[in-house]
Motif scaffolding. Sequence first.
Motif, PDB file in Angstrom:
ATOM      1  N   UNK A 219     -10.736  -3.366   2.544  1.00 31.37           N
ATOM      2  CA  UNK A 219      -9.952  -2.444   2.919  1.00 31.37           C
ATOM      3  C   UNK A 219      -9.256  -1.786   1.818  1.00 31.37           C
ATOM      4  N   UNK A 220      -9.097  -0.367   1.916  1.00 36.95           N
ATOM      5  CA  UNK A 220      -8.156   0.391   1.221  1.00 36.95           C
ATOM      6  C   UNK A 220      -7.627   1.501   1.847  1.00 36.95           C
ATOM      7  N   UNK A 221      -6.417   1.863   1.356  1.00 34.25           N
ATOM      8  CA  UNK A 221      -5.217   2.080   1.767  1.00 34.25           C
ATOM      9  C   UNK A 221      -3.896   3.363   0.341  1.00 34.25           C
ATOM     10  N   UNK A 239      -7.113   4.662 -11.423  1.00 28.10           N
ATOM     11  CA  UNK A 239      -6.202   3.968 -11.630  1.00 28.10           C
ATOM     12  C   UNK A 239      -6.576   3.085  -9.967  1.00 28.10           C
ATOM     13  N   UNK A 240      -6.892   1.606  -9.971  1.00 28.70           N
ATOM     14  CA  UNK A 240      -6.886   1.653  -8.705  1.00 28.70           C
ATOM     15  C   UNK A 240      -6.061   0.141  -7.987  1.00 28.70           C
ATOM     16  N   UNK A 241      -5.405   0.206  -7.534  1.00 31.10           N
ATOM     17  CA  UNK A 241      -4.455  -0.810  -7.031  1.00 31.10           C
ATOM     18  C   UNK A 241      -5.061  -1.661  -6.534  1.00 31.10           C
ATOM     19  N   UNK A 242      -4.643  -3.303  -7.549  1.00 31.61           N
ATOM     20  CA  UNK A 242      -5.475  -3.972  -6.687  1.00 31.61           C
ATOM     21  C   UNK A 242      -4.360  -5.445  -5.926  1.00 31.61           C
ATOM     22  N   UNK A 428      -8.132  -1.302 -13.080  1.00 31.97           N
ATOM     23  CA  UNK A 428      -6.941  -1.792 -12.224  1.00 31.97           C
ATOM     24  C   UNK A 428      -5.828  -1.247 -12.467  1.00 31.97           C
ATOM     25  N   UNK A 429      -4.748  -1.439 -11.707  1.00 35.67           N
ATOM     26  CA  UNK A 429      -3.528  -1.683 -11.454  1.00 35.67           C
ATOM     27  C   UNK A 429      -2.444  -1.758 -10.660  1.00 35.67           C
ATOM     28  N   UNK A 430      -1.401  -2.673 -10.636  1.00 34.42           N
ATOM     29  CA  UNK A 430      -0.295  -3.200  -9.772  1.00 34.42           C
ATOM     30  C   UNK A 430       0.418  -1.717  -9.581  1.00 34.42           C
ATOM     31  N   UNK A 431       0.676  -1.902  -7.930  1.00 32.59           N
ATOM     32  CA  UNK A 431       1.120  -1.158  -7.316  1.00 32.59           C
ATOM     33  C   UNK A 431       2.908  -1.625  -7.238  1.00 32.59           C
ATOM     34  N   UNK A 432       3.249  -1.169  -7.931  1.00 28.22           N
ATOM     35  CA  UNK A 432       4.509  -1.549  -7.945  1.00 28.22           C
ATOM     36  C   UNK A 432       5.909  -1.392  -6.989  1.00 28.22           C
ATOM     37  N   UNK A 443      -7.108 -10.112   7.183  1.00 29.87           N
ATOM     38  CA  UNK A 443      -8.085  -9.415   8.106  1.00 29.87           C
ATOM     39  C   UNK A 443      -9.586  -9.403   6.966  1.00 29.87           C
ATOM     40  N   UNK A 444      -9.619  -9.386   5.642  1.00 31.04           N
ATOM     41  CA  UNK A 444     -10.122  -8.991   4.353  1.00 31.04           C
ATOM     42  C   UNK A 444     -10.337  -9.688   3.809  1.00 31.04           C
ATOM     43  N   UNK A 445     -11.433  -9.874   2.757  1.00 29.74           N
ATOM     44  CA  UNK A 445     -12.181 -10.267   1.547  1.00 29.74           C
ATOM     45  C   UNK A 445     -10.604  -9.800   0.403  1.00 29.74           C
ATOM     46  N   UNK A 446     -10.866  -8.581   0.572  1.00 30.48           N
ATOM     47  CA  UNK A 446     -10.298  -7.520  -0.437  1.00 30.48           C
ATOM     48  C   UNK A 446      -9.550  -6.552  -0.096  1.00 30.48           C
ATOM     49  N   UNK A 447      -8.539  -6.553  -0.835  1.00 27.58           N
ATOM     50  CA  UNK A 447      -7.845  -4.979  -0.540  1.00 27.58           C
ATOM     51  C   UNK A 447      -6.827  -4.309  -1.756  1.00 27.58           C
ATOM     52  N   UNK A 448      -7.468  -2.792  -1.330  1.00 26.31           N
ATOM     53  CA  UNK A 448      -7.685  -2.141  -2.744  1.00 26.31           C
ATOM     54  C   UNK A 448      -6.713  -1.017  -2.071  1.00 26.31           C
ATOM     55  N   UNK A 449      -5.754  -0.182  -3.026  1.00 26.66           N
ATOM     56  CA  UNK A 449      -5.138   1.569  -2.972  1.00 26.66           C
ATOM     57  C   UNK A 449      -5.500   2.088  -3.909  1.00 26.66           C
TER      58      UNK A 449
END
Length: 491
Positions: A219-221, A239-242, A428-432, A443-449
């Motif tokens: 999933x990407x958002x 910077x991709x939020x993991x 990668x980064x942490x979305x605060x 419903x998703x193996x991985x979720x990215x932001x």
Amino acid sequence: MASKKTILLGGLAVIVAVGAVVGVRTATFAPKDIADGSDVTLAPAPTYDLQAAVRHLSEAAQIPTISHQDAADNDGAQWDRLHGWLAASYPAAHAAMTRTILPNKTLIYQWQGSDPAAAPIIVMAHQDVVPVTPGTEKDWKYPPFAGTIADNAVWGRGTVDDKGSLVGLFEALDALAVQGFKPKRSIYLVSGHDEEAGGSGAITAAAQLKAKGVKAIFTIDEGSIVLTDTPVINGPAILIGVGEKGYGTLKVTANAPGGHSSMPPAETGVETLAKAILDITGDPFPMEVRGPGASMIEVLAAKKGGVTKMAVANQWLFGPILKRQLTGSPSTAAAFHTTIAPTMLEGSPKENVLPQSANALINYRIAPWNRSSDIMARAKAAVGDAKVDLAWVKPPREPSRISSTTSQGWKWIAAAARADAPEAVLSPMLVVGGTDSRSMEGVSEDVYRFMPMHFTLKESAMIHGTNEHMAVDSFKRMIDFYARLIATSAG
């Protein structure tokens, strides 16, 4: 004399040994387990009319789908208006996909893939926007809901957060449909109606997808960007939020007899409350260099080199110094601990009345290694035997899980992002903050932001602020990114 010489030689030997360890660790240091997507063959972006796309973003910005603090103040007709506008503006995409409008006005689109065994993908962007702060309208360069096209940008509330993504996705999907694209994987587009007010729409959508047995490969958002002046390297970074922090608001209540302010007791309820707040905030969660924040620092340090790389590579020796550096700005420090922020106070309704109940709200953003139970335990220990009650305003949201930086989904996203920013560091980064995508974990193996907009730190402040605008070049990058990502991963 011999004894002193022995001690001196021993000390020198220790220094040499430490220096050797530091040197070796620095020379061999490199970030681990972060794929760069270089093994991905990207599908080309389709052709489309950029000027028409810009006009579409302008039109979307003129539809005020504002999520107010009280949902009763929302104008539901604006969401209906947006749905009709999407259908009229993107006929090819709507012909290729089926659309479900949930009762709460959240949207789910499905573009059926030809291979039922292939895990689908989920792309997301929300429909709602935050209000404009009353009294600040005059500070906008152009009216906030006029969708003005000027200065190589589209101006207005929501052009970045998040109608830029929503329109960008539809531009990409429509262009792919026009050129005859036929996906092998099914594509789901989920557009929540209330991300800015809690995300109940995305929760409902996720439940619908789960009931259908959907298990997406990724999933990407929204959530992060290409930052052009990234701290440490002072240059561009993808910077991709993991993952994202959890969320909870604690209510601290001090009950007291009340009475007339001319005859106060030794300690009023307000004083008791104030002391409790200071006790809680005076016992902050410690800084911990771990999780996605630590991965980001490793990437940036490896790029920077020199003493920065040495410090990060040798945290056994330089850890305290590194932590002090990371606490230098609130935006940086937030990635490395659970934050505590008192935000609201309530006491007496009148200046000369002692309140019978005084309360405060304390907002927590929970680091991935903490849980809400840790917060409650720490707050109770901090206030001790003070006469206050502690309770969650509503059940807290725990931190999300951390998604892979080596999965196929990560590689596709990384490759599509690097196509328009080949010189940028990938991290990668942490979305605060919070996003609707957290609801897709089931419903998703991985979720990215991630959104491929290029911003400076200063420019990023316009999100939820004054003079929000989407530069045309960033918007083009966004459309191309989504088109390449969808065509590559679902094709």
